[in-house]
Design a protein around this motif. Structure first.
Motif, PDB file in Angstrom:
ATOM      1  N   ARG A  38       0.836  -1.208   0.000  1.00  0.00           N
ATOM      2  CA  ARG A  38       0.000   0.000   0.000  1.00  0.00           C
ATOM      3  C   ARG A  38       0.867   1.253   0.000  1.00  0.00           C
ATOM      4  NH1 ARG A  38      -5.377  -0.572   1.294  1.00  0.00           N
ATOM      5  NH2 ARG A  38      -5.958  -2.679   1.782  1.00  0.00           N
ATOM      6  N   ILE A  47      -3.838   3.705  -1.563  1.00  0.00           N
ATOM      7  CA  ILE A  47      -4.038   2.868  -2.744  1.00  0.00           C
ATOM      8  C   ILE A  47      -3.796   1.439  -2.281  1.00  0.00           C
ATOM      9  CG2 ILE A  47      -3.154   2.241  -5.013  1.00  0.00           C
ATOM     10  CD1 ILE A  47      -2.236   5.088  -5.367  1.00  0.00           C
ATOM     11  N   ASN A  49      -3.037  -2.736  -2.505  1.00  0.00           N
ATOM     12  CA  ASN A  49      -1.928  -3.490  -3.088  1.00  0.00           C
ATOM     13  C   ASN A  49      -2.122  -3.652  -4.590  1.00  0.00           C
ATOM     14  OD1 ASN A  49      -0.647  -3.889  -0.610  1.00  0.00           O
ATOM     15  ND2 ASN A  49      -1.858  -5.713  -0.183  1.00  0.00           N
ATOM     16  N   HIS A  50      -1.012  -3.646  -5.293  1.00  0.00           N
ATOM     17  CA  HIS A  50      -1.029  -3.894  -6.730  1.00  0.00           C
ATOM     18  C   HIS A  50      -0.343  -5.236  -6.978  1.00  0.00           C
ATOM     19  CE1 HIS A  50      -2.492   0.004  -8.116  1.00  0.00           C
ATOM     20  NE2 HIS A  50      -1.930   0.453  -7.013  1.00  0.00           N
ATOM     21  N   THR A  72      -5.582  -4.854  -8.862  1.00  0.00           N
ATOM     22  CA  THR A  72      -5.579  -4.330  -7.495  1.00  0.00           C
ATOM     23  C   THR A  72      -6.273  -5.296  -6.544  1.00  0.00           C
ATOM     24  OG1 THR A  72      -7.635  -3.135  -7.878  1.00  0.00           O
ATOM     25  CG2 THR A  72      -5.581  -1.938  -8.306  1.00  0.00           C
ATOM     26  N   ASP A  73      -6.234  -4.960  -5.248  1.00  0.00           N
ATOM     27  CA  ASP A  73      -6.865  -5.781  -4.200  1.00  0.00           C
ATOM     28  C   ASP A  73      -8.290  -6.191  -4.533  1.00  0.00           C
ATOM     29  OD1 ASP A  73      -4.869  -5.976  -2.237  1.00  0.00           O
ATOM     30  OD2 ASP A  73      -5.380  -4.024  -1.398  1.00  0.00           O
TER      31      ASP A  73
END
Length: 113
Positions: A38, A47, A49-50, A72-73
């Motif tokens: 994050r 934002i 997790n990617h 993304t999450d």
């Protein structure tokens, strides 16, 4: 007679523009190769997790070839970790080649196979 010719011309051009669109959608198998933690944008906004994904199957017969994706999450099952295999919906489209936008690709949502 001129009105009829004009209508035919308009229909022909409209058909040409509609025919220039290109779209592909399928489920694609990926492996999670990296999770970025994050990032705080502000004190109250973050934002998620990617997840960087790598193709884990033969290249699909898509509009344009690809070998990686990112999600993304919200697009992966909870608890997803590096090394996990996911099936993700991938959609590629180009509504027309005249708008200058080019090919667009969306990945997700993903699920465990």
């Amino acid at each position: 007679m001129k009105a009829l010719k004009a209508c035919v011309a308009v229909l022909a051009v409209g058909s040409l523009l509609v025919g220039c669109g290109n779209e592909w959608e399928d489920d694609v198998r990926f492996k999670v190769i990296e999770i970025s933690p994050r990032t705080n944008l502000t004190r109250t906004e973050t934002i998620g997790n990617h997840f960087r994904l790598e193709l884990d199957q033969e290249k699909p017969d898509s509009v344009a070839p690809f070998s990686h994706a990112a999600v993304t999450d919200e697009q992966v099952p909870e608890g997803t970790e590096v090394g996990d295999v996911l099936m993700c919906k991938v959609r590629q489209w180009d509504e027309n080649s005249f708008d200058g936008v080019g090919l667009q690709t969306d990945t997700g949502p993903c699920r465990t196979p």
